[in-house]
Design a protein around this motif. Structure first.
Motif, short mmCIF file in Angstrom:
data_model
loop_
_atom_site.label_atom_id
_atom_site.label_comp_id
_atom_site.label_asym_id
_atom_site.label_seq_id
_atom_site.Cartn_x
_atom_site.Cartn_y
_atom_site.Cartn_z
N ASP A 74 0.72 -1.07 -0.03
CA ASP A 74 0.02 0.31 -0.06
C ASP A 74 1.12 1.46 0.14
O ASP A 74 1.64 1.46 0.93
CB ASP A 74 -1.06 0.01 1.23
CG ASP A 74 -1.81 1.12 1.25
OD1 ASP A 74 -2.24 1.54 0.16
OD2 ASP A 74 -2.05 1.68 2.37
N PHE A 75 0.78 2.22 -1.08
CA PHE A 75 1.45 3.41 -1.05
C PHE A 75 0.75 4.56 -0.93
O PHE A 75 -0.28 4.61 -1.31
CB PHE A 75 2.09 3.37 -2.46
CG PHE A 75 3.03 4.65 -2.63
CD1 PHE A 75 4.53 4.40 -2.22
CD2 PHE A 75 2.64 5.94 -3.09
CE1 PHE A 75 5.26 5.46 -2.26
CE2 PHE A 75 3.46 6.75 -3.15
CZ PHE A 75 4.68 6.76 -2.95
N PRO A 76 1.21 5.15 -0.06
CA PRO A 76 2.28 5.51 0.54
C PRO A 76 2.74 4.73 1.92
O PRO A 76 3.75 4.87 2.71
CB PRO A 76 2.84 6.93 0.49
CG PRO A 76 1.49 7.45 0.74
CD PRO A 76 0.41 6.73 0.09
N HIS A 88 8.87 -0.59 -7.68
CA HIS A 88 7.73 0.10 -8.61
C HIS A 88 8.81 0.34 -9.67
O HIS A 88 9.95 0.20 -9.75
CB HIS A 88 7.13 1.33 -7.99
CG HIS A 88 8.31 2.41 -7.74
ND1 HIS A 88 9.03 2.48 -6.75
CD2 HIS A 88 8.75 3.39 -8.43
CE1 HIS A 88 9.81 3.57 -6.73
NE2 HIS A 88 9.41 4.22 -7.94
N HIS A 111 -6.95 4.82 -10.34
CA HIS A 111 -6.74 5.43 -9.02
C HIS A 111 -5.12 6.00 -9.05
O HIS A 111 -4.16 5.49 -9.27
CB HIS A 111 -6.94 4.48 -7.98
CG HIS A 111 -6.68 5.15 -6.53
ND1 HIS A 111 -7.52 6.09 -6.24
CD2 HIS A 111 -5.72 4.90 -5.83
CE1 HIS A 111 -6.80 6.76 -4.89
NE2 HIS A 111 -5.89 5.80 -4.83
N SER A 113 -2.48 8.00 -6.57
CA SER A 113 -2.24 8.19 -5.20
C SER A 113 -2.31 9.63 -4.66
O SER A 113 -2.28 10.48 -5.69
CB SER A 113 -0.85 7.71 -5.04
OG SER A 113 -0.75 6.05 -4.91
N TYR A 141 2.10 8.62 -8.90
CA TYR A 141 1.94 7.28 -8.45
C TYR A 141 0.66 6.73 -8.78
O TYR A 141 -0.38 7.11 -8.53
CB TYR A 141 2.43 6.85 -7.11
CG TYR A 141 3.92 7.13 -6.55
CD1 TYR A 141 4.86 6.30 -7.06
CD2 TYR A 141 4.14 8.43 -6.17
CE1 TYR A 141 6.21 6.63 -6.71
CE2 TYR A 141 5.41 8.75 -5.89
CZ TYR A 141 6.35 7.83 -6.02
OH TYR A 141 7.69 8.15 -5.81
N PHE A 142 0.58 5.38 -9.54
CA PHE A 142 -0.84 4.71 -9.80
C PHE A 142 -0.47 3.16 -9.87
O PHE A 142 0.96 2.78 -9.73
CB PHE A 142 -1.35 5.36 -10.87
CG PHE A 142 -0.36 5.16 -12.15
CD1 PHE A 142 -0.62 4.43 -13.00
CD2 PHE A 142 0.53 6.39 -12.35
CE1 PHE A 142 0.18 4.38 -14.05
CE2 PHE A 142 1.36 6.20 -13.44
CZ PHE A 142 1.16 5.38 -14.23
N ARG A 143 -1.36 2.27 -9.98
CA ARG A 143 -1.13 0.95 -10.15
C ARG A 143 -1.80 0.45 -11.50
O ARG A 143 -2.63 0.89 -11.84
CB ARG A 143 -1.93 0.15 -8.87
CG ARG A 143 -1.36 0.51 -7.47
CD ARG A 143 -2.03 -0.67 -6.73
NE ARG A 143 -1.49 -0.18 -5.19
CZ ARG A 143 -0.36 -0.84 -4.72
NH1 ARG A 143 -0.01 -1.75 -5.34
NH2 ARG A 143 -0.26 -0.56 -3.49
N MET A 149 2.82 -1.02 -8.61
CA MET A 149 3.27 0.15 -8.71
C MET A 149 4.13 1.03 -9.80
O MET A 149 4.97 0.36 -10.06
CB MET A 149 3.91 0.51 -7.32
CG MET A 149 3.97 2.05 -6.89
SD MET A 149 2.34 2.92 -6.68
CE MET A 149 1.89 2.11 -5.32
N GLU A 151 4.90 4.85 -11.71
CA GLU A 151 5.30 6.22 -11.39
C GLU A 151 5.55 6.99 -12.75
O GLU A 151 6.09 6.41 -13.56
CB GLU A 151 6.41 6.23 -10.50
CG GLU A 151 6.88 7.70 -10.34
CD GLU A 151 8.27 7.77 -9.41
OE1 GLU A 151 8.65 8.82 -9.18
OE2 GLU A 151 8.94 6.68 -9.14
#
Length: 177
Positions: A74-76, A88, A111, A113, A141-143, A149, A151
């Protein structure tokens, strides 16, 4: 011997069709090569710019994801991953493209971050709420659908000798070969 950069980074996905749709449609990376593996798997390559490729392996019976071990959980809040894992992937981007990239991601239902744009600096926290002269890179940042992850990173200045200011840490116990 001198390398010329990264040729490709090979990751593993849970669903190749979903991965192809995400990288070609949401991120705009052309699919440039597909390989059918003899064991029933697949190995696909995407052009991620600058002469570099991002590749994915897929197997119908591959092991499940292991967030917090093989990838970021889970970031951050929980950014750690295990030794030998991939934390990442950061794609280089011009700063003036960051806002448009956020809009494109959000329009694709991705989504992003929070905070949306991270200002990395040399403060004790390593990030700043506001832009200032000490910010050296700005990131989004996103997934992807696999939980990987990603960036978008915009380097704001060249690196200087004083950017190398810390001694490398040591493991508590030596690695076992």
């Amino acid at each position: 011997m001198q390398t010329k950069g990264i040729n490709h980074l090979a990751l593993v996905c849970r669903d190749m069709a979903e991965t192809v749709a995400f990288y070609t449609q949401a991120l705009g990376m052309p699919l440039v090569k597909t390989v059918a593996l003899p064991d029933g798997g697949q190995h696909f390559f995407f052009d991620c710019g600058g002469g570099s490729l991002l590749a994915f392996f897929w197997w119908p019976d591959g092991p499940p994801a292991a967030p917090g071990i093989a990838s970021v959980k889970d970031f951050p809040a929980e950014p750690r991953s295990a030794v030998g894992s991939m934390n990442h992937v950061a794609f280089d981007m011009d700063e003036d493209q960051l806002e448009a990239s956020i809009a494109r991601l959000q329009a694709a239902g991705v989504h992003v971050s929070v905070p949306i744009v991270v200002n990395h600096d040399d403060s004790p926290m390593g990030v700043a709420r506001e832009m200032h002269e000490g910010v050296w890179v700005r990131s989004v940042y996103f997934r992807d659908p696999n939980g990987i992850m990603l960036e978008y990173a915009a380097i704001l200045r060249g690196f200087r000798p004083d950017d190398v200011a810390h001694e490398p840490g040591r493991a508590r116990e030596p690695a076992i070969a």
